[in-house]
Structures are given as structure tokens and as C-alpha cells.
Scaffold this motif. Structure first.
Motif, PDB file in Angstrom:
ATOM      1  N   SER A 207    -137.241  39.425  83.927  1.00  0.00           N
ATOM      2  CA  SER A 207    -138.065  39.211  85.120  1.00  0.00           C
ATOM      3  C   SER A 207    -138.028  37.757  85.556  1.00  0.00           C
ATOM      4  CB  SER A 207    -139.506  39.638  84.835  1.00  0.00           C
ATOM      5  OG  SER A 207    -140.025  38.846  83.787  1.00  0.00           O
ATOM      6  N   GLN A 208    -137.375  36.901  84.762  1.00  0.00           N
ATOM      7  CA  GLN A 208    -137.280  35.476  85.078  1.00  0.00           C
ATOM      8  C   GLN A 208    -136.136  34.863  84.282  1.00  0.00           C
ATOM      9  OE1 GLN A 208    -140.934  33.723  83.722  1.00  0.00           O
ATOM     10  NE2 GLN A 208    -140.957  34.884  81.828  1.00  0.00           N
ATOM     11  N   THR A 209    -135.588  33.773  84.796  1.00  0.00           N
ATOM     12  CA  THR A 209    -134.496  33.121  84.065  1.00  0.00           C
ATOM     13  C   THR A 209    -135.011  32.179  82.982  1.00  0.00           C
ATOM     14  OG1 THR A 209    -134.392  31.571  85.917  1.00  0.00           O
ATOM     15  CG2 THR A 209    -132.672  33.261  85.822  1.00  0.00           C
ATOM     16  N   SER A 210    -136.341  32.089  82.821  1.00  0.00           N
ATOM     17  CA  SER A 210    -136.883  31.240  81.745  1.00  0.00           C
ATOM     18  C   SER A 210    -136.395  31.694  80.378  1.00  0.00           C
ATOM     19  CB  SER A 210    -138.417  31.253  81.784  1.00  0.00           C
ATOM     20  OG  SER A 210    -138.869  30.762  83.025  1.00  0.00           O
ATOM     21  N   THR A 211    -135.952  32.955  80.295  1.00  0.00           N
ATOM     22  CA  THR A 211    -135.361  33.466  79.052  1.00  0.00           C
ATOM     23  C   THR A 211    -134.252  32.541  78.551  1.00  0.00           C
ATOM     24  OG1 THR A 211    -133.846  34.730  80.436  1.00  0.00           O
ATOM     25  CG2 THR A 211    -135.790  35.874  79.660  1.00  0.00           C
TER      26      THR A 211
ATOM     27  N   TYR B  20    -135.231  40.647  87.938  1.00  0.00           N
ATOM     28  CA  TYR B  20    -135.618  41.950  88.493  1.00  0.00           C
ATOM     29  C   TYR B  20    -137.122  42.165  88.392  1.00  0.00           C
ATOM     30  CZ  TYR B  20    -130.631  42.723  87.799  1.00  0.00           C
ATOM     31  OH  TYR B  20    -129.271  42.615  87.828  1.00  0.00           O
ATOM     32  N   ARG B  21    -137.717  42.563  89.498  1.00  0.00           N
ATOM     33  CA  ARG B  21    -139.143  42.908  89.492  1.00  0.00           C
ATOM     34  C   ARG B  21    -139.353  44.073  90.438  1.00  0.00           C
ATOM     35  NH1 ARG B  21    -141.564  36.706  89.984  1.00  0.00           N
ATOM     36  NH2 ARG B  21    -140.271  35.939  88.273  1.00  0.00           N
ATOM     37  N   PRO B  22    -140.147  45.062  90.035  1.00  0.00           N
ATOM     38  CA  PRO B  22    -140.324  46.232  90.912  1.00  0.00           C
ATOM     39  C   PRO B  22    -141.181  45.919  92.138  1.00  0.00           C
ATOM     40  CG  PRO B  22    -141.498  46.553  88.848  1.00  0.00           C
ATOM     41  CD  PRO B  22    -140.808  45.234  88.745  1.00  0.00           C
TER      42      PRO B  22
ATOM     43  N   HIS C 274    -132.381  36.037  92.778  1.00  0.00           N
ATOM     44  CA  HIS C 274    -131.759  35.059  91.892  1.00  0.00           C
ATOM     45  C   HIS C 274    -132.691  33.864  91.677  1.00  0.00           C
ATOM     46  CE1 HIS C 274    -128.415  37.345  93.548  1.00  0.00           C
ATOM     47  NE2 HIS C 274    -127.669  36.932  92.564  1.00  0.00           N
ATOM     48  N   GLN C 275    -132.627  33.312  90.492  1.00  0.00           N
ATOM     49  CA  GLN C 275    -133.388  32.095  90.211  1.00  0.00           C
ATOM     50  C   GLN C 275    -132.471  31.027  89.631  1.00  0.00           C
ATOM     51  OE1 GLN C 275    -136.525  33.322  87.467  1.00  0.00           O
ATOM     52  NE2 GLN C 275    -138.016  33.303  89.134  1.00  0.00           N
ATOM     53  N   MET C 276    -132.884  29.785  89.843  1.00  0.00           N
ATOM     54  CA  MET C 276    -132.239  28.690  89.111  1.00  0.00           C
ATOM     55  C   MET C 276    -133.278  28.113  88.164  1.00  0.00           C
ATOM     56  SD  MET C 276    -130.328  25.180  90.191  1.00  0.00           S
ATOM     57  CE  MET C 276    -131.623  24.348  91.110  1.00  0.00           C
TER      58      MET C 276
HETATM   59  N1  PHE Z   1    -140.362  31.594  85.474  1.00  0.00           N
HETATM   60  C1  PHE Z   1    -141.313  31.244  86.498  1.00  0.00           C
HETATM   61  C2  PHE Z   1    -141.337  32.347  87.561  1.00  0.00           C
HETATM   62  O1  PHE Z   1    -140.452  33.160  87.565  1.00  0.00           O
HETATM   63  C3  PHE Z   1    -140.978  29.946  87.156  1.00  0.00           C
HETATM   64  C4  PHE Z   1    -141.091  28.760  86.228  1.00  0.00           C
HETATM   65  C5  PHE Z   1    -140.006  28.360  85.476  1.00  0.00           C
HETATM   66  C6  PHE Z   1    -142.272  28.058  86.093  1.00  0.00           C
HETATM   67  C7  PHE Z   1    -140.106  27.260  84.621  1.00  0.00           C
HETATM   68  C8  PHE Z   1    -142.382  26.982  85.262  1.00  0.00           C
HETATM   69  C9  PHE Z   1    -141.288  26.568  84.536  1.00  0.00           C
HETATM   70  O2  PHE Z   1    -142.219  32.421  88.374  1.00  0.00           O
END
Ligand code: PHE
Length: 355
Positions: free
Chosen positions: A197-201, A223-225, A237-239
């Protein structure tokens, strides 16, 4: 004239043409026959073709097809006769508008005419944006890494300090997969898998395998529903960015994001930081830019929470760092003036060709 008569007159013509062209012995004779059968004004084919006009509309398609076949066959007979007698008559190539060979028949080729330009493909605007973002962040010393789109709950939640009862883990807010493992679609199971659900992974994956200092970005799909509308899409997409070192500060975070925004969106862009909350950063901010008379959120950021550093085996007393996550579509849309995110994923080349 009936269709049957039309057809048989063509058959008769073809028979006669093939016979006489089979016997012709010199250029002059060939030219005579060419005019007789295919002459543009009074050639026999032309005369028969004129008769097509009286046929009924239902007969015309069949008649046209037959006519084309016979015309091609007559031309083929002319070509093979020319080849047999070594004639140059049908190979007349026109160069620069001047006939290199005076007698013309058969297909003419003008190599000076422009060709048919093949339509070139191009990179999708999101791909172009990703390349641009990597380039800008590369100049700031961030190297790009990748992580999987199918994630486990450790990397998507637990290591990011998102406890079991946190609403972010709700099955209704995520795409859990019912594949590997008996309880894999149970969000509390240790081996549960989901579309990230986020690229923080990727922060976690990078820190698990490398020692500080660390300066990375990771770009990819999440991906988020969400219901699709002008600004939301269930895949986007996220960076992600991460900088870990012995004394990284919030001031550096703000500078990096400001430099990034002016590089990508232009020197006149206005951005702001708002206090916010993320389980994996403390303090946290949300980052907005001003566009079309309103503030558009383009990401979240903050100082990496000590619990996250501990989860990957770093010592929070020794190292610190910041992380950010930006929405690629929103940056791309602002850059290209796109107002509906759905247009990016309709795969309509008339739209995509513009970028
Ligand atoms: N992962 C968070 C989001 O998807 C964004 C984020 C990344 C916030 C890194 C803080 C630090 O909303």
C-alpha cells in the motif's frame, strides 16, 4: 449487361491476352499489346470496366473483385513477357521527375517521393516522470533501488511501527492475497501477503540489507482499494526517499524536498510543510504545492521513528534520518497539465501521444 456476361468477357480477354503475350517477341510488339489491353483510354480492360456501370448494386462488389483479378493477371502476363524478352519497358524507373526509361508500363516507382512514416511509440508519461525524478534525485546523491509489489505484513506494517490494531491494516483498505499460506489473507497472520500500500516497504528492505550511511530512493506501484475519480486510482506510483547518517536533520529534509520541487515543478512553485502523523516518522509533515488556485498534497515525510531504526537493527542513539513518500501521478499531472488521473491509465494512444 448481366454479371455473367461481364465475367465471361473478362475471361475471354484474359485468355486472349495470355496467349498473345506468350508469343510476343520484341519491345514494339509488347507495347502494342500493352496499349491494346491496358491502355488508359481505349484499352479493352477500360472498355469492359465502363460496362460495370449498368450492373445492379448487389452485383457490383463481385464484379469489381473479378475485374481486379483479371487486371492483375493481365499485368502479370505483361511483366513476364517483358522479362522473357529482356524488355526495359516495364521497369521504367522515374528519377527526379524525369523518366529514366521513356516507355512506361506497370508499376512506377519514384524513389524521390517521401515514404510512409512509421508511427513511433514513446514512453508513457508516468515512465517519463519516473526517469526525470530519478535523474533529479541522482543529482542530490540518492541512488534508486527496487522492492517487490507483493509484500508481507512485516515490511508493509510491522517494521514500519504500524501495530496490529491500526486502521491502516484494515482488510477493507488493502488488497490481501489469498494465495500462499493457510491464513495468508488474515491480516494478523505473520505470513499474510498483500499488494503493498506504500513504497515505505523499501526503506525497511534497504536498511535490513545495508549499513548506514544510506541515501536511496525507490519508485514503483502501490495499491489501495480507492474508488477511481479525477484524483484517485486503485493503483498509483510513489517515490520513496530515505537518508540515514550520523546526524541527519529536519532542516535537510526540508531543503531536499524544496530543491526537488523547484527542479521538477519549476522555480516559481510554492510548497508548504504541514504538521502531520505517520507511525514510522516522528515528527511528521505533509508536503503540498500550490496549483490551479489550490494546495495539492504531494506527499508525506518526517524523521525516521526510533522504533523503525530498532526494527532493522540500527541504533537510534547513533544514527538518524529522514524519509519521504511522494505521489508520482500528482507530480506528473501538474507538470503536463493533466487534470484527470484516469486519463493516464485508459491506454488511449490519442491521449498518450501528446506527451
Ligand atoms: N508512506 C506514506 C504514505 O503512503 C508517505 C510517507 C513516506 C510518509 C515516508 C512519511 C515518510 O502516505
Amino acid at each position: 449487361m448481366s454479371l455473367a456476361e461481364f465475367t465471361s468477357s473478362l475471361d475471354t480477354l484474359l485468355l486472349a491476352a495470355e496467349k498473345s503475350l506468350g508469343l510476343v517477341a520484341d519491345d514494339a510488339g509488347l507495347e502494342e499489346l500493352r496499349v491494346l489491353y491496358t491502355g488508359a483510354k481505349n484499352g479493352q480492360l477500360k472498355t469492359i470496366q465502363k460496362g460495370m456501370g449498368v450492373l445492379s448494386p448487389v452485383e457490383k462488389p463481385a464484379a469489381g473483385k473479378k475485374f481486379n483479378e483479371v487486371r492483375d493477371a493481365v499485368q502479370a502476363a505483361i511483366d513476364s513477357a517483358a522479362a522473357r524478352i529482356g524488355s526495359s519497358a516495364t521497369t521504367g524507373v522515374t528519377i527526379g521527375g524525369t523518366a529514366a526509361v521513356s516507355k512506361k508500363s506497370g508499376p512506377q516507382v519514384d524513389p524521390t517521393l517521401p515514404g510512409l512514416r512509421p508511427r513511433l511509440g514513446r514512453l508513457h508519461p508516468i515512465t517519463q516522470t519516473i526517469e526525470d525524478l530519478k535523474e533529479i534525485m541522482g543529482r542530490l546523491g540518492f541512488s534508486a533501488t527496487e522492492g517487490p509489489e507483493i509484500e508481507d505484513t512485516w515490511h508493509n506494517f510491522v517494521a514500519l511501527n504500524i501495530p496490529e490494531d491500526h486502521p491502516a491494516r484494515d482488510p477493507l483498505d488493502n488488497f490481501y492475497l489469498a494465495t500462499a499460506g493457510k491464513n495468508s489473507s488474515d491480516p494478523t497472520a505473520l505470513d499474510a501477503k498483500l499488494l503493498r500500500s506504500q513504497t515505505s516497504t523499501v526503506q525497511i528492505r534497504a536498511m535490513e540489507t545495508q549499513q548506514p550511511p544510506l541515501r536511496i530512493i525507490s519508485l514503483g506501484r502501490v495499491y489501495r482499494p480507492d474508488e477511481a475519480d479525477m484524483t484517485h486510482f486503485p493503483m498509483f506510483h510513489q517515490m520513496e526517499g530515505l537518508w540515514i547518517d550520523i546526524s541527519v536533520t529536519m532542516a535537510q529534509l526540508k531543503s531536499v524536498l524544496r530543491m526537488f520541487a523547484t527542479s521538477y515543478l519549476g522555480g516559481d512553485v510554492t510548497i508548504r510543510f504541514r504538521p502531520s502523523f505517520f507511525p514510522f516518522t516522528e515528527p511528521s509533515v505533509e508536503v503540498d504545492y500550490f496549483w490551479n488556485d489550490q494546495w495539492v498534497e504531494f506527499g508525506g515525510a518526517g524523521m525516521v521513528d526510533p522504533n523503525v531504526l530498532k526494527a532493522v537493527g540500527y541504533d537510534p542513539e547513533k544514527v538518524s534520518g529522514f524519509a519521504f513518500g511522494l505521489g508520482v501521478e500528482r507530480l506528473c499531472m501538474r507538470r503536463y497539465g493533466i487534470t484527470d488521473i484516469r486519463d493516464l491509465f485508459r491506454s488511449d494512444v490519442r491521449f498518450l501521444r501528446q506527451f
